[in-house]
Design a protein around this motif. Structure first.
Motif, PDB file in Angstrom:
ATOM      1  N   HIS A 116       0.799  -1.231   0.000  1.00  0.00           N
ATOM      2  CA  HIS A 116       0.000   0.000   0.000  1.00  0.00           C
ATOM      3  C   HIS A 116       0.840   1.295   0.000  1.00  0.00           C
ATOM      4  O   HIS A 116       0.532   2.243  -0.731  1.00  0.00           O
ATOM      5  CB  HIS A 116      -0.930  -0.034   1.221  1.00  0.00           C
ATOM      6  CG  HIS A 116      -1.895   1.089   1.289  1.00  0.00           C
ATOM      7  ND1 HIS A 116      -3.011   1.166   0.495  1.00  0.00           N
ATOM      8  CD2 HIS A 116      -1.916   2.208   2.058  1.00  0.00           C
ATOM      9  CE1 HIS A 116      -3.676   2.272   0.773  1.00  0.00           C
ATOM     10  NE2 HIS A 116      -3.027   2.922   1.721  1.00  0.00           N
ATOM     11  N   HIS A 120       0.988   4.539  -2.597  1.00  0.00           N
ATOM     12  CA  HIS A 120       0.906   5.988  -2.324  1.00  0.00           C
ATOM     13  C   HIS A 120       2.050   6.728  -3.027  1.00  0.00           C
ATOM     14  O   HIS A 120       1.855   7.792  -3.609  1.00  0.00           O
ATOM     15  CB  HIS A 120       0.971   6.257  -0.823  1.00  0.00           C
ATOM     16  CG  HIS A 120      -0.371   6.201  -0.144  1.00  0.00           C
ATOM     17  ND1 HIS A 120      -1.400   7.046  -0.477  1.00  0.00           N
ATOM     18  CD2 HIS A 120      -0.843   5.405   0.857  1.00  0.00           C
ATOM     19  CE1 HIS A 120      -2.462   6.777   0.297  1.00  0.00           C
ATOM     20  NE2 HIS A 120      -2.144   5.776   1.098  1.00  0.00           N
ATOM     21  N   SER A 141      -0.093   9.215   6.450  1.00  0.00           N
ATOM     22  CA  SER A 141      -1.498   8.855   6.251  1.00  0.00           C
ATOM     23  C   SER A 141      -2.136   8.447   7.573  1.00  0.00           C
ATOM     24  O   SER A 141      -1.536   8.609   8.641  1.00  0.00           O
ATOM     25  CB  SER A 141      -1.594   7.726   5.233  1.00  0.00           C
ATOM     26  OG  SER A 141      -1.210   6.518   5.839  1.00  0.00           O
ATOM     27  N   ASP A 320      -6.662   7.200  -0.367  1.00  0.00           N
ATOM     28  CA  ASP A 320      -6.572   5.864  -0.955  1.00  0.00           C
ATOM     29  C   ASP A 320      -7.347   5.794  -2.269  1.00  0.00           C
ATOM     30  O   ASP A 320      -8.513   6.203  -2.328  1.00  0.00           O
ATOM     31  CB  ASP A 320      -7.136   4.826   0.024  1.00  0.00           C
ATOM     32  CG  ASP A 320      -6.251   4.671   1.246  1.00  0.00           C
ATOM     33  OD1 ASP A 320      -5.110   5.165   1.225  1.00  0.00           O
ATOM     34  OD2 ASP A 320      -6.700   4.041   2.218  1.00  0.00           O
TER      35      ASP A 320
HETATM   36 ZN    ZN Z   1      -3.428   4.929   2.393  1.00  0.00          ZN
END
Ligand code: ZN
Ligand code: KG4
Length: 354
Positions: A116, A120, A141, A320
């Motif tokens: 993840h 980003h 985040s 996201d």
């Molecule tokens: Zn995120």
């Protein structure tokens, strides 16, 4: 369709956004459909994992169909299927991973499980045509606070992480005690504009020299204790008798601004230490908190002063989204780094360094 490049499908379901993006050559976004569950979770003051998984399951098929329609492509046109494999909420991740594996299996397409945070970071390649590694990456985040050195597209070295709360989590928790609602980051960002950053000095946790780890829980607790002390003395914002460092009456906006400045000072100080230590002059910021307007202002000021180029994505690519996962999958796919169908969701997946 008339194909002009590698088309990546990106699926993101790690937390409370169900999103599917379709990206050509890791740059051109044909679609980026995001279905946010914020309105459902805000009733509880935070993300409820069980509800998140159920909502992803309800949403994933229509989000996928809408993305394909918007992009004007069919599943047969897709060259690679990318999906967030982790870190995140396990039940939520499983919905995306199962969807991606089903498409990859049924249509015999290559599959890439994306970490993840690397997703980003890839959001920045989408928007900054000329951006190339090496650079220092700052990921801020709701779930992460990291400093990394991106040596090459697939070669990422972690140089700092959080020892307790992630920065967005600290924002959300302070917003809760200030009764601003969820998610707290954007609320504090807005309210702080009306406040005085110097009203109260909250703790900045910097740790020893050259240590690039973060700790925000002390600052967060500082705010909570401060408000509790004031409350015990019978002081209240509504009465206008909460007092700042200089004994002056202060507002909620002053508390929000002072808290925000304390944590942003730490983030900026550590990012520039990282640049110095790594002898780099490019800082790439990403993640939900990268949308923060004060962070952008302060980075711009310091970047100009220290001759450092600062990059961040537009707000829609900070949060996201599937497009960033599609972009990250593209860079892995073009190097032949694909996964088998036995690839599984992993709630605490570490950064993948090839
Ligand atoms: Zn995120
Ligand atoms: O990247 P993201 O959408 O999800 C995670 O992967 O965690 O980040 C969400 C976090 C939340 O904590 C939210 O409060 C914060 O990003 N956030 C902000 C702003 N917009 C979103 N924090 C500060 N200022 C903002 N403008």
């Amino acid at each position: 369709m008339d194909k002009k490049g590698t088309i990546a499908l990106g699926i993101e379901t790690s937390c409370d956004e169900t999103s599917v993006g379709i990206v050509v050559n890791g740059k051109k976004v044909l679609a980026n459909v995001i279905s946010s569950q914020i309105d459902i979770h805000k009733e509880y003051g935070g993300v409820v994992p069980e509800i998140a998984s159920r909502k992803h399951l309800e949403n994933i098929n229509w989000v996928l169909e809408e993305a394909l329609t918007e992009a004007g492509v069919s599943l047969e046109d897709i060259d690679v299927v990318g999906v967030t494999r982790g870190p995140g909420l396990i039940g939520a991740l499983l919905i995306g991973v199962t969807t991606a594996k089903t498409i990859a299996f049924a249509l015999d397409k290559p599959l890439v499980g994306v970490q993840h945070i690397q997703g980003h970071l890839a959001a920045n390649y989408i928007e900054h045509e000329k951006l190339k590694p090496p650079f220092v990456g700052l990921i801020v985040s709701g779930g992460h606070t990291n400093l990394v050195v991106v040596e090459d597209y697939l070669k990422i070295r972690e140089i700092g992480g959080t020892r307790d709360d992630a920065i967005g989590e600290a924002y959300d928790k302070v917003a809760r005690v200030l009764e601003l609602g969820y998610p707290g980051g954007p609320k504090i960002d807005k309210l702080a504009k009306e406040g005085n950053e110097e009203a109260i000095h909250f703790k900045r946790v910097l740790m020893e020299k050259n240590n690039l780890d973060f700790s925000f829980s002390g600052t967060k607790t500082g705010v909570i204790n401060y408000l509790n002390n004031q409350k015990q003395k019978g002081c209240d914002f509504l009465e206008g008798n909460i007092l700042g460092d200089a004994g002056q009456p202060i507002s909620k906006a002053d508390v929000a601004a002072s808290f925000q400045r304390a944590i942003l000072d730490v983030v900026i100080e550590k990012s520039f230490s990282a640049l110095k230590l790594e002898k780099l002059n490019k800082l790439v910021v990403c993640g939900g908190v990268a949308a923060n307007s004060r962070l952008r202002e302060l980075l711009k000021e310091k970047g100009t002063k220290e001759n450092v180029e600062i990059y961040y994505p537009s707000p829609i690519l900070c949060t996201d989204n599937g497009a960033m996962i599609g972009a990250a999958a593209y860079y892995a796919y073009r190097e032949g780094k694909t996964d088998n169908l036995d690839m599984d969701a992993n709630a605490s997946l570490k950064m993948k360094c090839y």
